[in-house]
Design a protein around this motif. Structure first.
Motif, PDB file in Angstrom:
ATOM      1  N   PRO A  51      31.094 -20.430   3.980  1.00 44.69           N
ATOM      2  CA  PRO A  51      31.206 -20.269   2.540  1.00 44.69           C
ATOM      3  C   PRO A  51      29.655 -19.834   2.073  1.00 44.69           C
ATOM      4  N   ALA A  54      30.169 -16.059   2.196  1.00 45.75           N
ATOM      5  CA  ALA A  54      31.438 -15.699   1.327  1.00 45.75           C
ATOM      6  C   ALA A  54      30.705 -15.711  -0.202  1.00 45.75           C
ATOM      7  N   LEU A  58      30.583 -11.961  -2.107  1.00 47.14           N
ATOM      8  CA  LEU A  58      31.354 -12.084  -3.191  1.00 47.14           C
ATOM      9  C   LEU A  58      30.475 -11.707  -4.498  1.00 47.14           C
TER      10      LEU A  58
END
Length: 73
Positions: A51, A54, A58
């Motif tokens: 995470p 990510a 992102l």
């Protein structure tokens, strides 16, 4: 629990659409980067590497897309 609250306060003061402190675009981008990188580091330290990567990836992709389309920071 203090770090997420601090990041939220910084975001609200400097980066939100209704921010109380207006920054020039390069400074606003730096504060945004600091918030997301800090969040990523804290997730990684907490043992959530996927995470963390990510989140930062992102955010980076979002900023790149906004820049390419000419949308303001």
């Amino acid at each position: 629990m203090t770090a997420p609250l601090l990041i939220a306060v910084v975001w609200g003061l400097f980066c939100s659409p209704r921010a109380t402190v207006t920054l020039p675009d390069p400074a606003k981008l730096a504060v945004q980067a600091a918030c997301f990188l800090t969040g990523g580091v804290l997730l990684a330290v907490a043992g959530h590497a996927v995470p963390a990567v990510a989140l930062v990836a992102l955010w980076t992709a979002d900023k790149a897309a906004l820049t390419l389309t000419g949308t303001p920071i």
